[in-house]
Design a protein around this motif. Structure first.
Motif, PDB file in Angstrom:
ATOM      1  N   MET A 134       0.837  -1.188   0.000  1.00  0.00           N
ATOM      2  CA  MET A 134       0.000   0.000   0.000  1.00  0.00           C
ATOM      3  C   MET A 134       0.881   1.251   0.000  1.00  0.00           C
ATOM      4  O   MET A 134       1.799   1.368   0.802  1.00  0.00           O
ATOM      5  CB  MET A 134      -0.888  -0.003   1.250  1.00  0.00           C
ATOM      6  N   PHE A 135       0.586   2.152  -0.926  1.00  0.00           N
ATOM      7  CA  PHE A 135       1.362   3.384  -1.022  1.00  0.00           C
ATOM      8  C   PHE A 135       0.860   4.403   0.006  1.00  0.00           C
ATOM      9  O   PHE A 135      -0.346   4.639   0.104  1.00  0.00           O
ATOM     10  CB  PHE A 135       1.231   3.964  -2.437  1.00  0.00           C
ATOM     11  N   VAL A 136       1.757   4.969   0.760  1.00  0.00           N
ATOM     12  CA  VAL A 136       1.418   6.046   1.696  1.00  0.00           C
ATOM     13  C   VAL A 136       2.133   7.306   1.223  1.00  0.00           C
ATOM     14  O   VAL A 136       3.371   7.351   1.202  1.00  0.00           O
ATOM     15  CB  VAL A 136       1.843   5.704   3.137  1.00  0.00           C
ATOM     16  N   ALA A 137       1.362   8.285   0.810  1.00  0.00           N
ATOM     17  CA  ALA A 137       1.947   9.531   0.309  1.00  0.00           C
ATOM     18  C   ALA A 137       2.490  10.369   1.466  1.00  0.00           C
ATOM     19  O   ALA A 137       1.872  10.443   2.531  1.00  0.00           O
ATOM     20  CB  ALA A 137       0.899  10.324  -0.459  1.00  0.00           C
ATOM     21  N   LEU A 138       3.653  10.966   1.262  1.00  0.00           N
ATOM     22  CA  LEU A 138       4.228  11.853   2.274  1.00  0.00           C
ATOM     23  C   LEU A 138       4.211  13.310   1.808  1.00  0.00           C
ATOM     24  O   LEU A 138       3.966  14.206   2.605  1.00  0.00           O
ATOM     25  CB  LEU A 138       5.670  11.450   2.583  1.00  0.00           C
ATOM     26  N   GLU A 139       4.498  13.533   0.556  1.00  0.00           N
ATOM     27  CA  GLU A 139       4.667  14.916   0.092  1.00  0.00           C
ATOM     28  C   GLU A 139       4.404  14.997  -1.409  1.00  0.00           C
ATOM     29  O   GLU A 139       4.588  14.017  -2.140  1.00  0.00           O
ATOM     30  CB  GLU A 139       6.111  15.362   0.403  1.00  0.00           C
ATOM     31  N   ARG A 140       3.975  16.166  -1.848  1.00  0.00           N
ATOM     32  CA  ARG A 140       3.844  16.402  -3.288  1.00  0.00           C
ATOM     33  C   ARG A 140       5.228  16.702  -3.854  1.00  0.00           C
ATOM     34  O   ARG A 140       6.022  17.442  -3.260  1.00  0.00           O
ATOM     35  CB  ARG A 140       2.911  17.580  -3.545  1.00  0.00           C
ATOM     36  N   LEU A 141       5.499  16.129  -5.012  1.00  0.00           N
ATOM     37  CA  LEU A 141       6.820  16.310  -5.635  1.00  0.00           C
ATOM     38  C   LEU A 141       7.144  17.790  -5.835  1.00  0.00           C
ATOM     39  O   LEU A 141       8.290  18.208  -5.696  1.00  0.00           O
ATOM     40  CB  LEU A 141       6.874  15.593  -6.993  1.00  0.00           C
ATOM     41  N   ILE A 142       6.129  18.564  -6.127  1.00  0.00           N
ATOM     42  CA  ILE A 142       6.343  19.987  -6.413  1.00  0.00           C
ATOM     43  C   ILE A 142       6.876  20.735  -5.186  1.00  0.00           C
ATOM     44  O   ILE A 142       7.505  21.789  -5.319  1.00  0.00           O
ATOM     45  CB  ILE A 142       5.033  20.611  -6.945  1.00  0.00           C
ATOM     46  N   LEU A 154       9.160  19.523  -3.111  1.00  0.00           N
ATOM     47  CA  LEU A 154      10.535  19.115  -2.781  1.00  0.00           C
ATOM     48  C   LEU A 154      11.528  20.073  -3.422  1.00  0.00           C
ATOM     49  O   LEU A 154      11.432  20.379  -4.600  1.00  0.00           O
ATOM     50  CB  LEU A 154      10.795  17.688  -3.286  1.00  0.00           C
ATOM     51  N   HIS A 155      12.463  20.541  -2.630  1.00  0.00           N
ATOM     52  CA  HIS A 155      13.503  21.435  -3.142  1.00  0.00           C
ATOM     53  C   HIS A 155      14.728  21.220  -2.286  1.00  0.00           C
ATOM     54  O   HIS A 155      14.634  20.671  -1.174  1.00  0.00           O
ATOM     55  CB  HIS A 155      13.036  22.891  -3.069  1.00  0.00           C
ATOM     56  N   ASP A 156      15.880  21.627  -2.782  1.00  0.00           N
ATOM     57  CA  ASP A 156      17.100  21.454  -2.006  1.00  0.00           C
ATOM     58  C   ASP A 156      16.939  22.135  -0.651  1.00  0.00           C
ATOM     59  O   ASP A 156      16.464  23.262  -0.575  1.00  0.00           O
ATOM     60  CB  ASP A 156      18.280  22.061  -2.775  1.00  0.00           C
ATOM     61  N   GLY A 157      17.296  21.462   0.399  1.00  0.00           N
ATOM     62  CA  GLY A 157      17.149  22.012   1.739  1.00  0.00           C
ATOM     63  C   GLY A 157      15.846  21.624   2.403  1.00  0.00           C
ATOM     64  O   GLY A 157      15.641  21.927   3.574  1.00  0.00           O
ATOM     65  N   TYR A 158      14.963  20.966   1.666  1.00  0.00           N
ATOM     66  CA  TYR A 158      13.692  20.512   2.247  1.00  0.00           C
ATOM     67  C   TYR A 158      13.991  19.557   3.396  1.00  0.00           C
ATOM     68  O   TYR A 158      14.879  18.709   3.309  1.00  0.00           O
ATOM     69  CB  TYR A 158      12.879  19.801   1.165  1.00  0.00           C
ATOM     70  N   ARG A 159      13.212  19.678   4.463  1.00  0.00           N
ATOM     71  CA  ARG A 159      13.382  18.785   5.616  1.00  0.00           C
ATOM     72  C   ARG A 159      12.060  18.735   6.376  1.00  0.00           C
ATOM     73  O   ARG A 159      11.546  19.774   6.779  1.00  0.00           O
ATOM     74  CB  ARG A 159      14.469  19.370   6.521  1.00  0.00           C
ATOM     75  N   LYS A 160      11.512  17.551   6.548  1.00  0.00           N
ATOM     76  CA  LYS A 160      10.224  17.462   7.230  1.00  0.00           C
ATOM     77  C   LYS A 160      10.090  16.088   7.876  1.00  0.00           C
ATOM     78  O   LYS A 160      10.573  15.100   7.344  1.00  0.00           O
ATOM     79  CB  LYS A 160       9.097  17.675   6.221  1.00  0.00           C
ATOM     80  N   THR A 161       9.437  16.061   9.030  1.00  0.00           N
ATOM     81  CA  THR A 161       9.230  14.787   9.718  1.00  0.00           C
ATOM     82  C   THR A 161       7.785  14.316   9.530  1.00  0.00           C
ATOM     83  O   THR A 161       6.873  15.132   9.356  1.00  0.00           O
ATOM     84  CB  THR A 161       9.516  14.907  11.224  1.00  0.00           C
ATOM     85  N   PHE A 162       7.621  13.018   9.577  1.00  0.00           N
ATOM     86  CA  PHE A 162       6.318  12.378   9.424  1.00  0.00           C
ATOM     87  C   PHE A 162       6.225  11.251  10.432  1.00  0.00           C
ATOM     88  O   PHE A 162       7.249  10.764  10.924  1.00  0.00           O
ATOM     89  CB  PHE A 162       6.167  11.777   8.011  1.00  0.00           C
ATOM     90  N   ARG A 163       5.008  10.839  10.710  1.00  0.00           N
ATOM     91  CA  ARG A 163       4.819   9.651  11.537  1.00  0.00           C
ATOM     92  C   ARG A 163       3.929   8.696  10.760  1.00  0.00           C
ATOM     93  O   ARG A 163       2.828   9.044  10.364  1.00  0.00           O
ATOM     94  CB  ARG A 163       4.183  10.032  12.881  1.00  0.00           C
ATOM     95  N   VAL A 164       4.455   7.507  10.484  1.00  0.00           N
ATOM     96  CA  VAL A 164       3.702   6.506   9.734  1.00  0.00           C
ATOM     97  C   VAL A 164       3.719   5.220  10.541  1.00  0.00           C
ATOM     98  O   VAL A 164       4.799   4.701  10.858  1.00  0.00           O
ATOM     99  CB  VAL A 164       4.317   6.264   8.338  1.00  0.00           C
ATOM    100  N   ASN A 165       2.541   4.744  10.884  1.00  0.00           N
ATOM    101  CA  ASN A 165       2.433   3.507  11.673  1.00  0.00           C
ATOM    102  C   ASN A 165       3.266   3.574  12.943  1.00  0.00           C
ATOM    103  O   ASN A 165       3.936   2.612  13.306  1.00  0.00           O
ATOM    104  CB  ASN A 165       2.881   2.293  10.849  1.00  0.00           C
ATOM    105  N   GLY A 166       3.285   4.718  13.575  1.00  0.00           N
ATOM    106  CA  GLY A 166       4.019   4.871  14.821  1.00  0.00           C
ATOM    107  C   GLY A 166       5.505   5.080  14.656  1.00  0.00           C
ATOM    108  O   GLY A 166       6.218   5.261  15.639  1.00  0.00           O
ATOM    109  N   GLN A 167       5.996   5.058  13.408  1.00  0.00           N
ATOM    110  CA  GLN A 167       7.437   5.245  13.185  1.00  0.00           C
ATOM    111  C   GLN A 167       7.697   6.683  12.735  1.00  0.00           C
ATOM    112  O   GLN A 167       7.020   7.190  11.836  1.00  0.00           O
ATOM    113  CB  GLN A 167       7.932   4.267  12.112  1.00  0.00           C
TER     114      GLN A 167
END
Ligand code: FES
Length: 99
Positions: free
Chosen positions: A1-9, A11-24
């Motif tokens: 199953m695909f879980v989307a994190l971010e739109r490609l548009i 993403l840029h150099d220096g991008y940094r972001k945290t996510f929580r997926v299934n507790g991870q």
């Protein structure tokens, strides 16, 4: 199953972001125009890596200063485990992971 994190548009150099997926906790970075996904947990003693410093593709943990190659995940100091790098997946205009 695909879980989307971010739109490609978004993403840029220096991008940094945290996510929580299934507790991870995950950290998505863009380094030299290349997206890298890893567990947001230092293999040394578990510190979050979201505030790590980055020099080239070397990530330095803010807690005790150990350094890791984002290319291989390996620690630059002997005896430390590697980063948990996670494979990225793509679907349409999104980047994410396959569970
Ligand atoms: S927890 Fe990252 S260097 Fe110690």
């Amino acid at each position: 199953m695909f879980v989307a994190l971010e739109r490609l548009i978004n993403l840029h150099d220096g991008y940094r972001k945290t996510f929580r997926v299934n507790g991870q906790a995950l950290l998505l970075l863009v380094v030299d125009n290349r997206p890298v996904l890893l567990e947001d947990r230092c293999p040394h003693q578990g510190a979050p890596l979201a505030a790590a410093t980055l020099e080239g593709d070397v990530l330095r943990c803010p807690r005790h200063g150990l350094s890791f190659s984002l290319a291989s995940g390996r620690a630059l100091q002997p005896g430390c485990a590697a980063l948990n790098l996670i494979s990225l997946a793509y679907e349409g205009d999104r980047i994410g992971i396959d569970l």
